[in-house]
Structures are given as structure tokens and as C-alpha cells.
Write a protein that holds these residues in place. Sequence first.
Motif, PDB file in Angstrom:
ATOM      1  N   SER A   1    -100.670  31.556  34.041  1.00 34.53           N
ATOM      2  CA  SER A   1    -102.108  31.530  33.769  1.00 34.53           C
ATOM      3  C   SER A   1    -102.732  30.170  34.092  1.00 34.53           C
ATOM      4  N   ARG A   2    -101.924  29.135  34.242  1.00 32.33           N
ATOM      5  CA  ARG A   2    -102.448  27.799  34.553  1.00 32.33           C
ATOM      6  C   ARG A   2    -102.473  27.502  36.051  1.00 32.33           C
ATOM      7  N   ILE A   3    -102.059  28.462  36.879  1.00 26.67           N
ATOM      8  CA  ILE A   3    -102.075  28.306  38.335  1.00 26.67           C
ATOM      9  C   ILE A   3    -103.270  29.078  38.880  1.00 26.67           C
TER      10      ILE A   3
ATOM     11  N   ARG B   1    -103.794  28.419  54.597  1.00 26.63           N
ATOM     12  CA  ARG B   1    -104.138  27.139  53.973  1.00 26.63           C
ATOM     13  C   ARG B   1    -104.805  27.399  52.631  1.00 26.63           C
ATOM     14  N   LYS B   2    -104.242  26.807  51.592  1.00 25.19           N
ATOM     15  CA  LYS B   2    -104.725  27.076  50.238  1.00 25.19           C
ATOM     16  C   LYS B   2    -104.910  25.788  49.447  1.00 25.19           C
ATOM     17  N   ARG B   3    -105.907  25.806  48.579  1.00 26.86           N
ATOM     18  CA  ARG B   3    -106.074  24.751  47.579  1.00 26.86           C
ATOM     19  C   ARG B   3    -105.745  25.391  46.242  1.00 26.86           C
ATOM     20  N   VAL B   4    -104.754  24.828  45.573  1.00 25.07           N
ATOM     21  CA  VAL B   4    -104.255  25.396  44.320  1.00 25.07           C
ATOM     22  C   VAL B   4    -104.435  24.379  43.198  1.00 25.07           C
ATOM     23  N   ARG B   5    -104.967  24.832  42.078  1.00 23.04           N
ATOM     24  CA  ARG B   5    -105.139  23.992  40.893  1.00 23.04           C
ATOM     25  C   ARG B   5    -104.095  24.387  39.851  1.00 23.04           C
ATOM     26  N   ILE B   6    -103.417  23.382  39.321  1.00 26.51           N
ATOM     27  CA  ILE B   6    -102.502  23.606  38.214  1.00 26.51           C
ATOM     28  C   ILE B   6    -103.116  22.923  37.005  1.00 26.51           C
ATOM     29  N   LYS B   7    -103.591  23.720  36.060  1.00 27.91           N
ATOM     30  CA  LYS B   7    -104.298  23.193  34.898  1.00 27.91           C
ATOM     31  C   LYS B   7    -103.333  22.488  33.944  1.00 27.91           C
TER      32      LYS B   7
ATOM     33  N   MET C   1    -105.603  10.894  52.798  1.00 31.62           N
ATOM     34  CA  MET C   1    -105.537  11.846  51.694  1.00 31.62           C
ATOM     35  C   MET C   1    -104.123  12.434  51.625  1.00 31.62           C
ATOM     36  N   SER C   2    -103.649  12.620  50.434  1.00 33.04           N
ATOM     37  CA  SER C   2    -102.327  13.184  50.210  1.00 33.04           C
ATOM     38  C   SER C   2    -102.422  14.701  50.061  1.00 33.04           C
ATOM     39  N   TRP C   3    -101.278  15.368  50.054  1.00 33.64           N
ATOM     40  CA  TRP C   3    -101.253  16.825  49.886  1.00 33.64           C
ATOM     41  C   TRP C   3    -101.444  17.231  48.430  1.00 33.64           C
ATOM     42  N   HIS C   4    -101.549  16.236  47.533  1.00 29.90           N
ATOM     43  CA  HIS C   4    -101.803  16.517  46.119  1.00 29.90           C
ATOM     44  C   HIS C   4    -102.657  15.392  45.543  1.00 29.90           C
ATOM     45  N   ARG C   5    -103.384  15.719  44.487  1.00 24.74           N
ATOM     46  CA  ARG C   5    -104.152  14.686  43.783  1.00 24.74           C
ATOM     47  C   ARG C   5    -104.488  15.161  42.378  1.00 24.74           C
ATOM     48  N   LYS C   6    -104.673  14.199  41.503  1.00 24.17           N
ATOM     49  CA  LYS C   6    -105.076  14.487  40.123  1.00 24.17           C
ATOM     50  C   LYS C   6    -106.579  14.755  40.095  1.00 24.17           C
ATOM     51  N   ASP C   7    -106.993  15.663  39.244  1.00 30.73           N
ATOM     52  CA  ASP C   7    -108.404  15.945  38.997  1.00 30.73           C
ATOM     53  C   ASP C   7    -108.530  16.100  37.484  1.00 30.73           C
ATOM     54  N   GLY C   8    -108.742  14.981  36.793  1.00 34.14           N
ATOM     55  CA  GLY C   8    -108.714  14.990  35.334  1.00 34.14           C
ATOM     56  C   GLY C   8    -107.297  15.270  34.876  1.00 34.14           C
ATOM     57  N   ASP C   9    -107.133  16.294  34.032  1.00 35.14           N
ATOM     58  CA  ASP C   9    -105.804  16.685  33.563  1.00 35.14           C
ATOM     59  C   ASP C   9    -105.109  17.666  34.509  1.00 35.14           C
ATOM     60  N   ASP C  10    -105.823  18.086  35.547  1.00 35.35           N
ATOM     61  CA  ASP C  10    -105.285  19.081  36.476  1.00 35.35           C
ATOM     62  C   ASP C  10    -104.676  18.403  37.699  1.00 35.35           C
ATOM     63  N   LEU C  11    -103.862  19.170  38.412  1.00 35.77           N
ATOM     64  CA  LEU C  11    -103.265  18.719  39.655  1.00 35.77           C
ATOM     65  C   LEU C  11    -103.717  19.671  40.750  1.00 35.77           C
ATOM     66  N   LEU C  12    -104.245  19.116  41.843  1.00 35.17           N
ATOM     67  CA  LEU C  12    -104.639  19.923  42.996  1.00 35.17           C
ATOM     68  C   LEU C  12    -103.580  19.794  44.078  1.00 35.17           C
ATOM     69  N   LEU C  13    -103.203  20.931  44.658  1.00 36.82           N
ATOM     70  CA  LEU C  13    -102.247  20.956  45.751  1.00 36.82           C
ATOM     71  C   LEU C  13    -102.933  21.523  46.992  1.00 36.82           C
ATOM     72  N   PHE C  14    -102.650  20.945  48.137  1.00 36.21           N
ATOM     73  CA  PHE C  14    -103.179  21.415  49.411  1.00 36.21           C
ATOM     74  C   PHE C  14    -101.978  21.880  50.231  1.00 36.21           C
ATOM     75  N   LEU C  15    -101.867  23.197  50.392  1.00 34.26           N
ATOM     76  CA  LEU C  15    -100.655  23.798  50.936  1.00 34.26           C
ATOM     77  C   LEU C  15    -100.937  24.628  52.179  1.00 34.26           C
ATOM     78  N   LYS C  16     -99.943  24.689  53.059  1.00 29.73           N
ATOM     79  CA  LYS C  16     -99.952  25.631  54.173  1.00 29.73           C
ATOM     80  C   LYS C  16     -98.773  26.561  53.927  1.00 29.73           C
ATOM     81  N   ILE C  17     -99.079  27.822  53.670  1.00 34.42           N
ATOM     82  CA  ILE C  17     -98.071  28.802  53.280  1.00 34.42           C
ATOM     83  C   ILE C  17     -97.458  29.464  54.507  1.00 34.42           C
ATOM     84  N   GLN C  18     -96.150  29.589  54.511  1.00 24.08           N
ATOM     85  CA  GLN C  18     -95.438  30.334  55.547  1.00 24.08           C
ATOM     86  C   GLN C  18     -94.768  31.514  54.862  1.00 24.08           C
TER      87      GLN C  18
END
Length: 94
Positions: free
Chosen positions: A64-66, A76-82, A1-18
Amino acid sequence: MSWHRKDGDDLLLFLKIQPRSGKDAFGEIMEDTRKLRIKAPPVDGKANAYLVKYLAKTFGVPRSRIIIESGLASKRKRVRIKDCGRLPQALHES
């Protein structure tokens, strides 16, 4: 699995925030997450608000799209960019 993936028209990011970093920057890829350093402190939601602002600027979309879908109180966060077409060129893995 990658740190990002498409979900329809959206982009999902899997991040570890420092938080409380000296500068804002995407860091290394760690299996299925990517480190993201941000200057904001993890106090009273400031880091989450700053993260949304930083990602909106980086991806060239309105705030508003984040959406932080999971990990509001975690590093650790899952972020959707619409309606995000793709990753900016600077973020592609080599």
C-alpha cells in the motif's frame, strides 16, 4: 539527477522496466533512470502489479506504500515509496 531522490519522508524512484525477463533484478544505471528487470508480462496490468509486489518486498514495506505516479502504460515509470527511510544497501551505486 540520480535515479532516486528523497521527497520529504518519501522516496522517488525513476525506473525503466524490462518485462518478461528471466529473473527479477535491478540493472545498470542509465543517466537519471535505473533498469529493473521483472519476470511478469506487460499484459492487463500484470507487470505493474508485479512491480509493486517486488518493490514492497525489496524495500521491506507494505504494498500500500508503493505508488506508480507516472508511466502506468510505459516502460519508464516514476514510483513513490511512502515513508521510506532509505535505499536498501544492495541498491547503492558504487
